[in-house]
Design a protein around this motif. Structure first.
Motif, short mmCIF file in Angstrom:
data_model
loop_
_atom_site.label_atom_id
_atom_site.label_comp_id
_atom_site.label_asym_id
_atom_site.label_seq_id
_atom_site.Cartn_x
_atom_site.Cartn_y
_atom_site.Cartn_z
N SER A 124 0.82 -1.21 0.00
CA SER A 124 0.00 0.00 0.00
C SER A 124 0.85 1.26 0.00
O SER A 124 1.99 1.26 0.48
CB SER A 124 -0.92 0.02 1.23
OG SER A 124 -1.71 -1.14 1.29
N LYS A 125 0.29 2.34 -0.51
CA LYS A 125 0.90 3.66 -0.44
C LYS A 125 0.40 4.38 0.81
O LYS A 125 -0.70 4.11 1.28
CB LYS A 125 0.55 4.49 -1.67
CG LYS A 125 1.01 3.90 -2.99
CD LYS A 125 0.53 4.76 -4.16
CE LYS A 125 0.94 4.16 -5.49
NZ LYS A 125 0.47 4.97 -6.65
N LYS A 137 -4.30 0.87 -1.32
CA LYS A 137 -3.80 -0.38 -1.91
C LYS A 137 -3.12 -0.12 -3.25
O LYS A 137 -3.62 0.61 -4.09
CB LYS A 137 -4.96 -1.35 -2.10
CG LYS A 137 -4.56 -2.78 -2.36
CD LYS A 137 -4.13 -3.47 -1.07
CE LYS A 137 -3.93 -4.96 -1.29
NZ LYS A 137 -3.47 -5.63 -0.06
N ARG A 138 -1.95 -0.72 -3.44
CA ARG A 138 -1.24 -0.63 -4.72
C ARG A 138 -1.87 -1.59 -5.72
O ARG A 138 -2.38 -2.65 -5.35
CB ARG A 138 0.23 -1.00 -4.54
CG ARG A 138 1.01 -0.11 -3.61
CD ARG A 138 2.47 -0.57 -3.53
NE ARG A 138 3.22 0.19 -2.54
CZ ARG A 138 3.77 1.38 -2.75
NH1 ARG A 138 3.67 1.93 -3.96
NH2 ARG A 138 4.45 1.99 -1.79
N LYS A 139 -1.79 -1.24 -6.99
CA LYS A 139 -2.23 -2.16 -8.03
C LYS A 139 -1.32 -3.37 -8.09
O LYS A 139 -1.77 -4.50 -8.32
CB LYS A 139 -2.25 -1.44 -9.38
CG LYS A 139 -3.32 -0.37 -9.51
CD LYS A 139 -3.32 0.26 -10.89
CE LYS A 139 -4.42 1.31 -11.02
NZ LYS A 139 -4.42 1.96 -12.35
N SER A 141 1.96 -5.11 -5.87
CA SER A 141 2.79 -5.05 -4.67
C SER A 141 4.26 -4.84 -5.04
O SER A 141 4.72 -5.28 -6.10
CB SER A 141 2.66 -6.35 -3.87
OG SER A 141 1.33 -6.51 -3.41
#
Length: 258
Positions: A124-125, A137-139, A141
């Motif tokens: 996550s960012k 959440k990142r697209k 990881s």
């Protein structure tokens, strides 16, 4: 004879080129020895030192050494005004934990109180708005590697400081001082310096070595003791610890909660 030379010469060259560290550069005072041999103590003592003993600011300018330091840790602090006093203390612990894959302990608090876990960063960012922080959440990881860890550490440097670090640490009595402890005054700016070596004599008396970064952001330096210009501070009855650029009291010693 030629075969022996071919075998010995590369070894000799490697020894000549090996970087100094605290163990190789600084002998304990006469009658003292290094008694702390846990992994973190050895990590601090064996961390590479720069060969030229020059402290650079983040913008490439050189800091004037007015009997402030005796050696400089060799690592990249980046080119932004982030790596200051608390950040140097954070860097050493974070680097040790990451190299040893101790990810469950790899976290620091932002000044807002948000707990920034490295494992969360991989997925996550951080989104920051004032004192509010949340995870997005990142697209995809991130892959755990040194680059990923360094980028995470920059976020810690940006949003943490002496105030948040002081609140994370636990109090330690000065007589129990050991490598990795931190003298800290939490505030804005406050100050923090790291205990990077501790030695003891047969009478159980201790001496210790200190390191710091400062403002503006600069490389991490091993401090001289203003009393005698050595790198050793002796544990005595005094409540005051006078370093070249800041004064602490003995009750301001803290430690990460292991």
């Amino acid at each position: 004879m030629k075969l022996l030379f071919n075998l010995f010469f590369p070894l000799l060259c490697s020894l000549c080129l090996a970087q100094n560290n605290i163990e190789t550069k600084f002998a304990p005072p006469v009658g003292y020895e290094r008694v702390y041999n846990d992994n973190y103590s050895k990590f601090l003592r064996q961390f590479p030192l720069k060969s030229n003993n020059v402290v650079k600011y983040y913008d490439g300018e050189t800091k004037f050494n007015n009997n402030i330091w005796s050696a400089v840790f060799d690592y990249d602090i980046g080119n932004t005004d982030l790596h200051q006093c608390a950040d140097a203390a954070i860097y050493m612990r974070a680097n040790f934990l990451h190299k040893n894959k101790m990810y469950d302990k790899l976290h620091f608090n932002f000044t807002s109180g948000f707990r920034a876990n490295y494992t969360d960063w991989l997925m996550s960012k951080y989104r920051v708005k004032g004192n509010k922080v949340w995870l997005e959440k990142r697209k995809n990881s991130l892959v755990d590697n040194q680059i990923t860890h360094s980028e995470w550490l920059k976020k810690i440097w940006m949003y943490a400081g002496t105030y948040s670090l002081a609140n994370e640490l636990i109090r330690v009595k000065i007589e129990n001082i050991m490598p990795g402890d931190i003298f800290i005054v939490g505030g804005f700016p406050g100050h923090a310096i790291t205990v990077v070596d501790v030695v003891m004599n047969s009478n159980k008396k201790k001496a210790y070595m200190l390191s710091q970064s400062f403002m503006p952001a600069q490389e991490h330096q091993i401090l001289k003791n203003p009393k005698d210009e050595s790198v050793w501070y002796h544990l005595d009855e005094s409540e005051v610890i006078q370093t070249p650029e800041y004064t602490f009291r003995s009750n301001q010693l803290r430690r990460f909660n292991k």
